[in-house]
Design an enzyme around this catalytic site. Sequence first.
Site, PDB file in Angstrom:
ATOM      1  N   LYS A 126       0.862  -1.190   0.000  1.00  0.00           N
ATOM      2  CA  LYS A 126       0.000   0.000   0.000  1.00  0.00           C
ATOM      3  C   LYS A 126       0.890   1.227   0.000  1.00  0.00           C
ATOM      4  O   LYS A 126       2.029   1.150   0.463  1.00  0.00           O
ATOM      5  CB  LYS A 126      -0.891   0.014   1.259  1.00  0.00           C
ATOM      6  CG  LYS A 126      -2.125   0.847   1.117  1.00  0.00           C
ATOM      7  CD  LYS A 126      -3.221   0.086   0.401  1.00  0.00           C
ATOM      8  CE  LYS A 126      -4.402   0.949   0.082  1.00  0.00           C
ATOM      9  NZ  LYS A 126      -5.534   0.144  -0.406  1.00  0.00           N
ATOM     10  N   ASP A 166      -7.040   4.197  -4.559  1.00  0.00           N
ATOM     11  CA  ASP A 166      -7.721   4.036  -3.261  1.00  0.00           C
ATOM     12  C   ASP A 166      -8.339   5.408  -2.984  1.00  0.00           C
ATOM     13  O   ASP A 166      -8.584   6.171  -3.947  1.00  0.00           O
ATOM     14  CB  ASP A 166      -6.718   3.620  -2.174  1.00  0.00           C
ATOM     15  CG  ASP A 166      -7.398   3.133  -0.889  1.00  0.00           C
ATOM     16  OD1 ASP A 166      -7.833   1.971  -0.846  1.00  0.00           O
ATOM     17  OD2 ASP A 166      -7.520   3.917   0.079  1.00  0.00           O
ATOM     18  N   ASN A 241     -15.865   6.103  -5.273  1.00  0.00           N
ATOM     19  CA  ASN A 241     -15.831   5.013  -6.239  1.00  0.00           C
ATOM     20  C   ASN A 241     -16.565   3.756  -5.732  1.00  0.00           C
ATOM     21  O   ASN A 241     -17.430   3.210  -6.423  1.00  0.00           O
ATOM     22  CB  ASN A 241     -14.355   4.702  -6.552  1.00  0.00           C
ATOM     23  CG  ASN A 241     -14.204   3.497  -7.437  1.00  0.00           C
ATOM     24  OD1 ASN A 241     -14.285   2.370  -6.968  1.00  0.00           O
ATOM     25  ND2 ASN A 241     -14.025   3.719  -8.717  1.00  0.00           N
ATOM     26  N   SER A 384      -7.909  -5.555 -10.983  1.00  0.00           N
ATOM     27  CA  SER A 384      -6.544  -5.043 -11.185  1.00  0.00           C
ATOM     28  C   SER A 384      -5.642  -6.159 -11.700  1.00  0.00           C
ATOM     29  O   SER A 384      -4.817  -5.952 -12.595  1.00  0.00           O
ATOM     30  CB  SER A 384      -5.969  -4.514  -9.867  1.00  0.00           C
ATOM     31  OG  SER A 384      -6.344  -3.184  -9.654  1.00  0.00           O
TER      32      SER A 384
HETATM   33  P1  NDP Z   1     -13.011   7.716  -2.886  1.00  0.00           P
HETATM   34  O1  NDP Z   1     -11.932   8.685  -2.657  1.00  0.00           O
HETATM   35  O2  NDP Z   1     -13.553   7.513  -4.226  1.00  0.00           O
HETATM   36  O3  NDP Z   1     -14.236   8.011  -1.898  1.00  0.00           O
HETATM   37  C1  NDP Z   1     -14.082   8.029  -0.514  1.00  0.00           C
HETATM   38  C2  NDP Z   1     -15.410   8.394   0.112  1.00  0.00           C
HETATM   39  O4  NDP Z   1     -15.324   8.209   1.517  1.00  0.00           O
HETATM   40  C3  NDP Z   1     -15.778   9.855  -0.098  1.00  0.00           C
HETATM   41  O5  NDP Z   1     -17.177   9.950  -0.154  1.00  0.00           O
HETATM   42  C4  NDP Z   1     -15.215  10.538   1.133  1.00  0.00           C
HETATM   43  O6  NDP Z   1     -15.909  11.730   1.457  1.00  0.00           O
HETATM   44  C5  NDP Z   1     -15.448   9.483   2.177  1.00  0.00           C
HETATM   45  N1  NDP Z   1     -14.387   9.561   3.201  1.00  0.00           N
HETATM   46  C6  NDP Z   1     -13.066   9.369   3.033  1.00  0.00           C
HETATM   47  N2  NDP Z   1     -12.382   9.545   4.164  1.00  0.00           N
HETATM   48  C7  NDP Z   1     -13.298   9.886   5.066  1.00  0.00           C
HETATM   49  C8  NDP Z   1     -13.219  10.204   6.418  1.00  0.00           C
HETATM   50  N3  NDP Z   1     -12.042  10.210   7.093  1.00  0.00           N
HETATM   51  N4  NDP Z   1     -14.366  10.480   7.058  1.00  0.00           N
HETATM   52  C9  NDP Z   1     -15.546  10.461   6.392  1.00  0.00           C
HETATM   53  N5  NDP Z   1     -15.683  10.163   5.102  1.00  0.00           N
HETATM   54  C10 NDP Z   1     -14.581   9.881   4.445  1.00  0.00           C
HETATM   55  O7  NDP Z   1     -12.427   6.329  -2.296  1.00  0.00           O
HETATM   56  P2  NDP Z   1     -12.919   4.846  -2.587  1.00  0.00           P
HETATM   57  O8  NDP Z   1     -14.370   4.786  -2.787  1.00  0.00           O
HETATM   58  O9  NDP Z   1     -12.013   4.282  -3.607  1.00  0.00           O
HETATM   59  O10 NDP Z   1     -12.543   4.139  -1.203  1.00  0.00           O
HETATM   60  C11 NDP Z   1     -13.472   3.982  -0.137  1.00  0.00           C
HETATM   61  C12 NDP Z   1     -13.034   2.844   0.753  1.00  0.00           C
HETATM   62  O11 NDP Z   1     -12.944   1.634  -0.021  1.00  0.00           O
HETATM   63  C13 NDP Z   1     -11.655   2.993   1.397  1.00  0.00           C
HETATM   64  O12 NDP Z   1     -11.664   2.372   2.663  1.00  0.00           O
HETATM   65  C14 NDP Z   1     -10.737   2.203   0.469  1.00  0.00           C
HETATM   66  O13 NDP Z   1      -9.573   1.761   1.123  1.00  0.00           O
HETATM   67  C15 NDP Z   1     -11.655   1.032   0.118  1.00  0.00           C
HETATM   68  N6  NDP Z   1     -11.335   0.288  -1.079  1.00  0.00           N
HETATM   69  C16 NDP Z   1     -11.210   0.908  -2.303  1.00  0.00           C
HETATM   70  C17 NDP Z   1     -10.945   0.166  -3.429  1.00  0.00           C
HETATM   71  C18 NDP Z   1     -10.878   0.774  -4.779  1.00  0.00           C
HETATM   72  O14 NDP Z   1     -10.760   0.005  -5.758  1.00  0.00           O
HETATM   73  N7  NDP Z   1     -10.955   2.078  -4.945  1.00  0.00           N
HETATM   74  C19 NDP Z   1     -10.739  -1.297  -3.355  1.00  0.00           C
HETATM   75  C20 NDP Z   1     -10.983  -1.855  -2.059  1.00  0.00           C
HETATM   76  C21 NDP Z   1     -11.245  -1.075  -0.971  1.00  0.00           C
HETATM   77  P3  NDP Z   1     -15.488  13.126   0.801  1.00  0.00           P
HETATM   78  O15 NDP Z   1     -16.043  13.087  -0.596  1.00  0.00           O
HETATM   79  O16 NDP Z   1     -16.108  14.176   1.653  1.00  0.00           O
HETATM   80  O17 NDP Z   1     -14.006  13.138   0.834  1.00  0.00           O
HETATM   81  O1  2IT Z   2      -7.845  -1.802  -1.004  1.00  0.00           O
HETATM   82  C1  2IT Z   2      -7.757  -2.250  -2.171  1.00  0.00           C
HETATM   83  O2  2IT Z   2      -7.903  -3.450  -2.415  1.00  0.00           O
HETATM   84  C2  2IT Z   2      -7.486  -1.302  -3.261  1.00  0.00           C
HETATM   85  N1  2IT Z   2      -7.429  -0.108  -2.997  1.00  0.00           N
HETATM   86  C3  2IT Z   2      -7.281  -1.803  -4.653  1.00  0.00           C
HETATM   87  C4  2IT Z   2      -5.889  -2.374  -4.814  1.00  0.00           C
HETATM   88  C5  2IT Z   2      -5.511  -2.697  -6.254  1.00  0.00           C
HETATM   89  O3  2IT Z   2      -4.322  -3.004  -6.441  1.00  0.00           O
HETATM   90  O4  2IT Z   2      -6.352  -2.667  -7.147  1.00  0.00           O
END
Ligand code: NDP
Ligand code: 2IT
Length: 451
Positions: A126, A166, A241, A384
Amino acid sequence: MSRAETEIQKFKRSGNDEDKVFYQAMQEVIYSIAPLLESDEIYTRHAILDRLVVPDRIIKFKVSWLDDNGRIQVNTGYRVQFNNSLGPYKGGLRFHPSVNEGILKFLGFEQILKNSLTGLPIGGAKGGSDFDPKGKSDFEVMKFCSSFMVELHKYIGPRMDVPAGDIGVGAREIGYLFGEYKKITSTYEGVLTGKPFMFGGSLMRPEATGYGVVYFTQAMLEIEKKEPLKGKICTVSGAGNVALHTIEKLYELGAIPVSCTDSRGTIYDSRGVDLELLKDIKFARRTSLEEYMKVHPEAKYISTEEYPEGGHAVWDIPCYAAFPCATQNELTEVDAQNLIANGCESVSEGANMPSTPEAIELFLSHKICFAPAKAANAGGVVVSSFEMSQNAAMSKWSFEKVDQRLKITMEQICKRVALTAKDYGVEGNYVDGANIAGFKKVADAMIAEGI
Ligand code: NDP
Ligand code: 2IT
């Protein structure tokens, strides 16, 4: 005392807040795998746990960049390369002001076991930065990404370490990072995943995590309850996302997602949230959820400060299934109590470690179907890995092919987790099932590869 125990004692003594989430993740795994370690002394003899809890290396670097006002800004960049026993280091990059070494260690550690559960040849890593993309111009994001890559490129490669997105890192950031890598190295290779489709990205990578969470939930509910999601009220947190693609797939299956959240507040729309509007607010305009109320004044907006401390408004909405998809520890013991009291029967973690240990304990003791992150949100890294395969073969898969393979893989993960839990006498406990199954595969590879 073993290295793992020493690490935990060290943390307890130091009171280092940064490492709190890392020890939370590690402690859960240590508890879960105790029966495996007891039943087979080979893991202890090879000191697997002690070797697994220490990253192979942590790379930390300075990122200086010029903002639109001509001022020099300085951020910190990181890559935690945790374990490459099963394949090249693989895992996302997070750009958020809260990022520090402890958060990335927790995410990297979880990623090892998640990637192991997929059955695909990928190790765990990460990275990220305390850079905040919010409020920055495209040009500033580009300049930050270029500077970040000037340092990071030394440590990554398609057979070495393959970062992805992420929080705060999507196709825009991956595009800029890829562009800089290409310029520095004069190579055109699949060194990052989540790239835009036109230059090597896989179709369905943006949708993959959210769709995968719903596929996993569907499979879990089929095994545990013989119940479909169709017609069920669902609550979702986050508006990024993962959250918005979870909502999209829930609609496709005939469920009714009624909520989403961002860092400022919660939207509750009992008729089902307006997904097209949410995409416009969050993906196109990158603004606050409050905008939703201008179009749908009959919905409810609860600002984060309005809700009593200790809990979150979104988990106080009655639902059949809950999908925490924002960030770590966003679902507390109070929230779990509210969900259970309101009749919730299923919780699936789209975010990484969104539920606190106390909340998980409540879900398990109340026999709520609980899908832990490292199994439920593996869809992102699964696609991925498909992207890596496509890049290596210089080919493109159709949307249907990726979707079909993602669904099959999520169902396989679900079955493996459920069966492992049964084999170890904890039927229905997907936390232990995921930890044992994920750990065992990495551990066996580590033993076979020597010290
Ligand atoms: P994005 O940046 O697309 O969205 C994050 C969302 O969560 C936003 O709505 C944001 O609000 C909110 N958020 C982030 N941090 C905080 C916080 N500290 N307090 C309150 N709200 C918060 O990220 P993703 O959707 O990609 O990721 C969301 C989660 O999913 C994370 O835990 C990530 O690790 C996990 N994840 C993501 C993957 C991916 O492929 N992208 C894969 C697997 C897991 P705001 O818009 O106000 O910032
Ligand atoms: O938490 C996760 O699994 C991710 N943010 C995606 C990792 C990846 O390599 O696609």
